[in-house]
Scaffold this active site. Structure first.
Site, PDB file in Angstrom:
ATOM      1  N   THR A 129      -0.006  26.204  14.937  1.00 60.15           N
ATOM      2  CA  THR A 129      -1.298  26.730  14.501  1.00 60.15           C
ATOM      3  C   THR A 129      -1.249  28.239  14.313  1.00 60.15           C
ATOM      4  OG1 THR A 129      -2.432  24.967  15.685  1.00 60.15           O
ATOM      5  CG2 THR A 129      -3.747  26.883  15.083  1.00 60.15           C
ATOM      6  N   GLU A 130      -1.856  28.700  13.215  1.00 57.55           N
ATOM      7  CA  GLU A 130      -1.915  30.123  12.899  1.00 57.55           C
ATOM      8  C   GLU A 130      -3.362  30.533  12.642  1.00 57.55           C
ATOM      9  OE1 GLU A 130       2.481  30.307  10.718  1.00 57.55           O
ATOM     10  OE2 GLU A 130       0.697  30.998   9.646  1.00 57.55           O
ATOM     11  N   ALA A 133      -4.111  28.957   9.493  1.00 58.17           N
ATOM     12  CA  ALA A 133      -3.557  27.611   9.278  1.00 58.17           C
ATOM     13  C   ALA A 133      -3.740  26.798  10.557  1.00 58.17           C
ATOM     14  CB  ALA A 133      -2.083  27.683   8.891  1.00 58.17           C
ATOM     15  N   GLY A 134      -4.990  26.354  10.766  1.00 59.04           N
ATOM     16  CA  GLY A 134      -5.262  25.528  11.935  1.00 59.04           C
ATOM     17  C   GLY A 134      -5.042  24.077  11.597  1.00 59.04           C
ATOM     18  N   THR A 161      -1.152  26.137  23.486  1.00 59.34           N
ATOM     19  CA  THR A 161      -1.228  25.656  24.857  1.00 59.34           C
ATOM     20  C   THR A 161       0.076  25.961  25.589  1.00 59.34           C
ATOM     21  OG1 THR A 161      -2.713  23.862  24.205  1.00 59.34           O
ATOM     22  CG2 THR A 161      -1.558  23.622  26.307  1.00 59.34           C
ATOM     23  N   HIS A 333     -28.435  14.707  36.444  1.00 56.07           N
ATOM     24  CA  HIS A 333     -28.396  15.568  37.630  1.00 56.07           C
ATOM     25  C   HIS A 333     -29.390  16.722  37.553  1.00 56.07           C
ATOM     26  CE1 HIS A 333     -24.644  13.433  38.551  1.00 56.07           C
ATOM     27  NE2 HIS A 333     -24.713  13.947  39.755  1.00 56.07           N
ATOM     28  N   GLU A 358      -5.778  19.404  18.631  1.00 51.65           N
ATOM     29  CA  GLU A 358      -4.993  18.242  18.193  1.00 51.65           C
ATOM     30  C   GLU A 358      -5.665  17.524  17.021  1.00 51.65           C
ATOM     31  OE1 GLU A 358      -2.073  17.307  19.296  1.00 51.65           O
ATOM     32  OE2 GLU A 358      -1.841  18.472  21.133  1.00 51.65           O
TER      33      GLU A 358
END
Length: 384
Positions: A129-130, A133-134, A161, A333, A358
């Site tokens: 990934t860039e 450019a994902g 990651t 909650h 991903e």
């Protein structure tokens, strides 16, 4: 059609669940405290101790072939184990594994990178990934220029990651005249990492390559075949993302059930109100649907079938499911769910990532629709 697990598979599942409950879940208060105070959730020593205990219990290299000392439990059991690990937010995974594409290396590359990674002596990261450019990985701008017996890399990768901790990277660059090529690049070859703060506990990095020299023998696979390796890396484990989310969702729904039975409003336990019951019921239905979509994708991988379409469906469905469930559980909650005293808000932030990394929801939908439109996948067929 048999949906049951074998006796051995049930034993493995139950053993993992017991390990998580006895060894991992007790660390949850410490993890929350560490994160509130700005420290890593688990320090390296604590993680090492957990993995040592797990290895003594037989859990080492879940997906690793037996010839490399692994258990080789296969895709279905790997998914089931991920579900069990997902029942806790402690960032733990069993050791003894390595990125699947490292097995494509030469014998020398396996000696230098694969085997030490399996043993936990080295840490890797995957960098495609860039900034520009994902999801469009074909638009890679990082360049590799040959200079004698070396390649000179220049470019930047982002949201990587493990990039802050890794000592080597599998980086993808356009190497003329071949095209996208994968290089194994040690940190001491000159690349640097910069942490990226995020809303969750995920700690990605930007990787910067400025005239980094890499020897020819560090090309992984064949020059120009890097994109195929990248898709193999991404596709192999895509169904594992919803697998872990399923475990998290199940744990949270149980928390919601337990809380709804003791929290009273207007003289009654809130579990008696239809609004609460429907949130619990809808969550159970969505979890079960995600579970079987995920296991089906894992089954296709095990059988050697093309699992890309099924994995995209499982990933899309599981990511959306997890976000819907955690939102309902937080709502049940009330104000307590919004505090940092409970882990629900942490899960809320963490699970939001699933719809992005991903392959985003939008990319999964594009893939699914394109497969149907082009005839790569067909509706209404069972068992194909």
């Amino acid at each position: 059609m048999d949906f049951s697990l074998t006796t051995e598979e049930r034993q493995i599942r139950d053993t993992v669940r017991s390990f998580v409950e006895k060894e991992v879940m007790p660390l949850e208060p410490e993890v929350l405290r560490n994160e509130r105070e700005g420290r890593p959730a688990l320090d390296a020593d604590a993680l090492r101790d957990l993995r040592t205990k797990a290895r003594k219990s037989g859990f080492w290299g879940i997906n690793t072939p037996e010839e490399y000392g692994g258990a080789a439990l296969g895709p279905i059991m790997s998914a089931i184990i991920a579900m069990e690990l997902g029942r806790t937010f402690v960032p733990f995974s069993f050791g003894g594994s390595a990125d699947n594409i490292l097995y494509a290396g030469t014998e020398e590359q396996k000696r230098r990178y694969l085997l030490p990674t399996i043993e936990g002596e080295r840490r890797s990261c995957f960098a495609i990934t860039e900034p520009g450019a994902g999801s469009d990985a074909r638009n890679i701008r990082t360049r590799a220029v040959r200079d004698g017996a070396e390649w000179i890399l220049n470019g930047e990768k982002t949201f990587i990651t493990g990039g802050n901790e890794a000592d080597f990277v599998m980086v993808f660059a356009v190497a003329e005249p071949y095209g996208v090529t994968c290089f194994l690049v040690d940190r001491d070859m000159g690349w640097r990492s910069e942490p990226i703060p995020t809303m969750g506990q995920w700690g990605p990095a930007s990787l910067v390559f400025e005239d980094v020299r890499v020897p020819e023998e560090n090309i992984l696979g064949e020059p120009g075949r890097g994109f195929e390796l990248a898709m193999e890396w991404i596709g192999q484990g895509r169904y594992m993302i919803p697998a872990r989310a399923i475990g998290s969702a199940e744990r949270m729904v149980q928390m919601a059930v337990d809380y709804a039975k003791i929290r009273r409003s207007m003289g009654r336990a809130i579990a008696e109100y239809q609004a609460i019951q429907w949130m619990i019921a809808d969550s159970q239905v969505e979890i079960e649907a995600a579970k079987w979509l995920t296991l089906y994708a894992a089954w296709r991988v095990r059988e050697g079938l093309d699992a890309r379409h099924a994995s995209s469906i499982a990933k899309l469905n599981g990511a959306v499911m997890a976000n819907q469930v955690v939102d309902r559980v937080l709502q049940i909650h009330g104000g307590m769910g919004y505090t940092k005293e409970l882990p629900i808000e942490r899960w809320y932030r963490e699970l939001r990532l699933l719809r992005i990394f991903e392959g985003t929801d939008e990319i999964q939908r594009r893939t699914i629709a394109r497969n149907l439109i082009k005839g790569h996948a067909r509706l209404g067929l069972i068992g194909e």
